[in-house]
Design a protein around this motif. Structure first.
Motif, PDB file in Angstrom:
ATOM      1  N   ILE A 111      11.044  19.044   9.614  1.00 12.67           N
ATOM      2  CA  ILE A 111      11.481  19.032   8.430  1.00 12.67           C
ATOM      3  C   ILE A 111      12.431  20.657   7.875  1.00 12.67           C
ATOM      4  N   GLU A 112      13.468  21.013   7.842  1.00 11.49           N
ATOM      5  CA  GLU A 112      13.771  22.012   7.242  1.00 11.49           C
ATOM      6  C   GLU A 112      13.651  22.593   5.700  1.00 11.49           C
ATOM      7  N   PRO A 113      13.817  23.163   5.162  1.00 11.03           N
ATOM      8  CA  PRO A 113      13.266  23.879   3.520  1.00 11.03           C
ATOM      9  C   PRO A 113      14.439  22.929   3.154  1.00 11.03           C
ATOM     10  N   ASN A 114      13.908  22.105   1.858  1.00 11.67           N
ATOM     11  CA  ASN A 114      14.756  21.613   0.942  1.00 11.67           C
ATOM     12  C   ASN A 114      16.307  20.784   1.636  1.00 11.67           C
ATOM     13  N   SER A 115      14.752  19.518   2.106  1.00 10.99           N
ATOM     14  CA  SER A 115      15.300  18.211   2.955  1.00 10.99           C
ATOM     15  C   SER A 115      14.561  17.414   2.987  1.00 10.99           C
ATOM     16  N   TRP A 116      15.652  15.886   2.495  1.00 13.85           N
ATOM     17  CA  TRP A 116      15.319  15.445   1.598  1.00 13.85           C
ATOM     18  C   TRP A 116      15.217  13.921   3.081  1.00 13.85           C
ATOM     19  N   LEU A 117      14.591  12.739   4.101  1.00 13.59           N
ATOM     20  CA  LEU A 117      14.407  12.356   4.828  1.00 13.59           C
ATOM     21  C   LEU A 117      13.868  10.710   4.764  1.00 13.59           C
ATOM     22  N   VAL A 118      14.301  10.145   4.901  1.00 14.24           N
ATOM     23  CA  VAL A 118      13.835   8.576   4.631  1.00 14.24           C
ATOM     24  C   VAL A 118      13.711   7.759   6.215  1.00 14.24           C
ATOM     25  N   THR A 119      12.253   7.468   6.327  1.00 10.70           N
ATOM     26  CA  THR A 119      12.443   6.393   7.638  1.00 10.70           C
ATOM     27  C   THR A 119      11.848   5.121   7.500  1.00 10.70           C
ATOM     28  N   LEU A 165       8.820   5.811   5.005  1.00  9.95           N
ATOM     29  CA  LEU A 165       8.147   6.909   4.807  1.00  9.95           C
ATOM     30  C   LEU A 165       9.035   7.798   4.416  1.00  9.95           C
ATOM     31  N   LYS A 166       8.803   8.223   3.203  1.00 13.53           N
ATOM     32  CA  LYS A 166       9.665   8.972   2.511  1.00 13.53           C
ATOM     33  C   LYS A 166       9.398  10.944   3.300  1.00 13.53           C
ATOM     34  N   PHE A 167       9.959  11.238   2.926  1.00 14.88           N
ATOM     35  CA  PHE A 167       9.901  12.884   3.011  1.00 14.88           C
ATOM     36  C   PHE A 167      10.547  13.689   2.366  1.00 14.88           C
ATOM     37  N   GLN A 168       9.830  15.089   1.974  1.00 13.98           N
ATOM     38  CA  GLN A 168      10.309  16.194   0.440  1.00 13.98           C
ATOM     39  C   GLN A 168      10.329  17.125   0.684  1.00 13.98           C
ATOM     40  N   ASN A 169      10.963  18.238   2.127  1.00 15.80           N
ATOM     41  CA  ASN A 169      10.356  19.434   1.788  1.00 15.80           C
ATOM     42  C   ASN A 169      10.793  20.564   0.835  1.00 15.80           C
ATOM     43  N   GLU A 197       0.591  -1.349   0.032  1.00 21.55           N
ATOM     44  CA  GLU A 197       0.380   0.671  -0.033  1.00 21.55           C
ATOM     45  C   GLU A 197       1.197   0.960   0.221  1.00 21.55           C
ATOM     46  N   ILE A 198       0.928   2.109  -1.155  1.00 22.11           N
ATOM     47  CA  ILE A 198       1.164   3.145  -1.322  1.00 22.11           C
ATOM     48  C   ILE A 198       0.045   4.783  -0.792  1.00 22.11           C
ATOM     49  N   VAL A 199       0.961   5.609   0.169  1.00 24.18           N
ATOM     50  CA  VAL A 199      -0.469   6.959   1.004  1.00 24.18           C
ATOM     51  C   VAL A 199       0.486   7.726   0.933  1.00 24.18           C
ATOM     52  N   SER A 200       0.410   9.010  -0.293  1.00 23.38           N
ATOM     53  CA  SER A 200       0.476  10.554  -0.770  1.00 23.38           C
ATOM     54  C   SER A 200       0.193  10.337   0.261  1.00 23.38           C
ATOM     55  N   LYS A 201       0.254  11.950   1.932  1.00 17.96           N
ATOM     56  CA  LYS A 201      -0.055  12.972   2.401  1.00 17.96           C
ATOM     57  C   LYS A 201       0.419  14.260   2.383  1.00 17.96           C
ATOM     58  N   ASN A 202      -0.888  14.897   2.152  1.00 16.73           N
ATOM     59  CA  ASN A 202       0.024  16.899   1.789  1.00 16.73           C
ATOM     60  C   ASN A 202       0.389  16.784   3.533  1.00 16.73           C
ATOM     61  N   ILE A 203       1.276  17.702   3.613  1.00 18.33           N
ATOM     62  CA  ILE A 203       1.978  17.942   4.822  1.00 18.33           C
ATOM     63  C   ILE A 203       2.295  19.860   4.072  1.00 18.33           C
ATOM     64  N   ALA A 204       1.251  20.382   4.614  1.00 15.55           N
ATOM     65  CA  ALA A 204       1.752  21.864   4.421  1.00 15.55           C
ATOM     66  C   ALA A 204       1.688  22.235   2.570  1.00 15.55           C
ATOM     67  N   GLU A 205       2.900  22.631   2.125  1.00 16.30           N
ATOM     68  CA  GLU A 205       3.703  22.381   0.805  1.00 16.30           C
ATOM     69  C   GLU A 205       4.107  21.170   0.071  1.00 16.30           C
ATOM     70  N   GLY A 206       4.287  20.593   1.459  1.00 12.18           N
ATOM     71  CA  GLY A 206       5.448  19.438   0.956  1.00 12.18           C
ATOM     72  C   GLY A 206       4.700  17.947   0.761  1.00 12.18           C
ATOM     73  N   LEU A 207       5.135  16.571   1.319  1.00  8.62           N
ATOM     74  CA  LEU A 207       4.720  15.688   0.423  1.00  8.62           C
ATOM     75  C   LEU A 207       5.609  14.315   1.121  1.00  8.62           C
ATOM     76  N   MET A 208       4.821  13.759   1.876  1.00  9.67           N
ATOM     77  CA  MET A 208       5.060  12.578   2.501  1.00  9.67           C
ATOM     78  C   MET A 208       4.085  11.934   2.021  1.00  9.67           C
ATOM     79  N   GLU A 209       5.580  10.341   1.598  1.00 14.45           N
ATOM     80  CA  GLU A 209       4.760   9.489   0.336  1.00 14.45           C
ATOM     81  C   GLU A 209       5.177   7.981   1.921  1.00 14.45           C
ATOM     82  N   GLU A 210       4.027   7.011   2.350  1.00 14.84           N
ATOM     83  CA  GLU A 210       3.829   5.999   2.995  1.00 14.84           C
ATOM     84  C   GLU A 210       3.636   5.010   2.218  1.00 14.84           C
ATOM     85  N   ILE A 211       5.155   3.920   2.222  1.00 10.43           N
ATOM     86  CA  ILE A 211       5.015   2.893   1.979  1.00 10.43           C
ATOM     87  C   ILE A 211       5.168   1.688   2.507  1.00 10.43           C
TER      88      ILE A 211
END
Length: 295
Positions: A90-98, A25-29, A2-16
């Motif tokens: 998550i600071e501006p222009n940051s990518w994190l993976v969990t 969890l993938k985070f791209q701000n 299952e892949i779920v994409s959720k809007n976080i403010a103007e960024g994106l979190m994707e949950e797989i």
């Protein structure tokens, strides 16, 4: 999966959802504003957090305790006695993976080697465990592949799962014989520090590394002790280790979009032909074909 994409403010979190009790969890701000992610996480889960670029800040106990995430570092969190919900800035222009893995699922992967991982040993089974470490070049390649995968949709499930397992393997990897307690030479902390100094020297000067004799003189060890100690700690001879490091770094730089000539120079090759030959010797393909495989 299952892949779920959720809007976080103007960024994106994707949950797989990879498997039961195993998630990515993938985070791209990509904005210029700090964004906050809040998510419940059960106390049975081990949390692996990776800051690929930029930075973040974890908040616990209603803000009474803060834990920063710096670029190119990882953070492992596990506390079986209390919940550790995610409250991440998550600071501006940051990518994190969990990666979130239940302790039961994780233990099944390492059951034969449970004592090899500190928080899986019997005496630590009910204790909390926090650890941070640098992201190695080989881990960075996998993380960038997770963020920028380009495979057919029918292979997506397999690809994500394979990369998650690869990342866990690299996170806990160490040379088979890197056991300080079993080597009388390495029981001397001063010698260990000198060997680590040698590693830093050859990495810092990878474009023009010193000879083994010069390196031994610089760190103040006999040549034989340098050779034996280096292999004991890092599992490889000095220059084999340096070659592997250069190739891993080359993969990371190529994945980040640097061109082949630039990468060759950065890892110490005066001509692109020498770099291409070395890369092909290590991976069986050329840097250009490697880059194409990432697209």
């Amino acid at each position: 999966m299952e892949i779920v994409s959720k809007n976080i403010a103007e960024g994106l979190m994707e949950e797989i959802q990879l498997e039961n009790h195993f998630l990515i969890l993938k985070f791209q701000n990509e904005t210029e504003k700090t964004q906050t992610v809040v998510r419940d996480i059960d106390s049975s889960f081990i949390q692996f957090h990776y800051a690929i670029k930029g930075s973040g800040l974890f908040s616990f106990n209603n803000g009474s305790y803060m834990m920063p995430m710096k670029e190119e570092t990882s953070l492992l969190l596990y506390n079986p006695t209390r919940e550790l919900p995610m409250n991440l800035q998550i600071e501006p222009n940051s990518w994190l993976v969990t990666l979130l893995v239940s302790i039961k699922k994780f233990h099944s992967l390492f059951s034969a080697e449970a004592n090899y991982i500190p928080f899986l040993s019997t005496e630590n089974s009910d204790k909390k465990y926090y650890a941070d470490k640098a992201i190695s070049p080989s881990m960075a390649v996998v993380l960038n592949q997770l963020m920028n995968f380009n495979v057919h949709s029918s292979l997506r499930d397999l690809y994500y799962k394979a990369k998650a397992y690869e990342l866990l393997s690299l996170h806990f990897n160490k040379p088979e014989d890197a056991d300080v307690e079993q080597c009388p030479f390495l029981a001397d902390e001063l010698n260990v520090q000198k060997i680590r100094q040698a590693k830093k020297i050859i990495i810092d000067r990878m474009a023009e590394p010193p000879t083994l004799q010069d390196l031994a003189m610089e760190i103040g060890l006999p040549l034989k002790k340098l050779k034996d100690g280096f292999k004991q700690i890092y599992g490889e001879p000095v220059y084999t280790f340096l070659f592997d490091h250069k190739m891993e770094l080359a993969c990371k730089l190529l994945a980040e979009g640097n061109n082949v000539n630039e990468v060759g120079l950065k890892v110490g090759y005066s001509t692109s032909s020498h770099f291409i030959a070395a890369f092909k010797k290590k991976y069986g393909t050329t840097p250009k074909k490697y880059v194409t495989s990432l697209m």
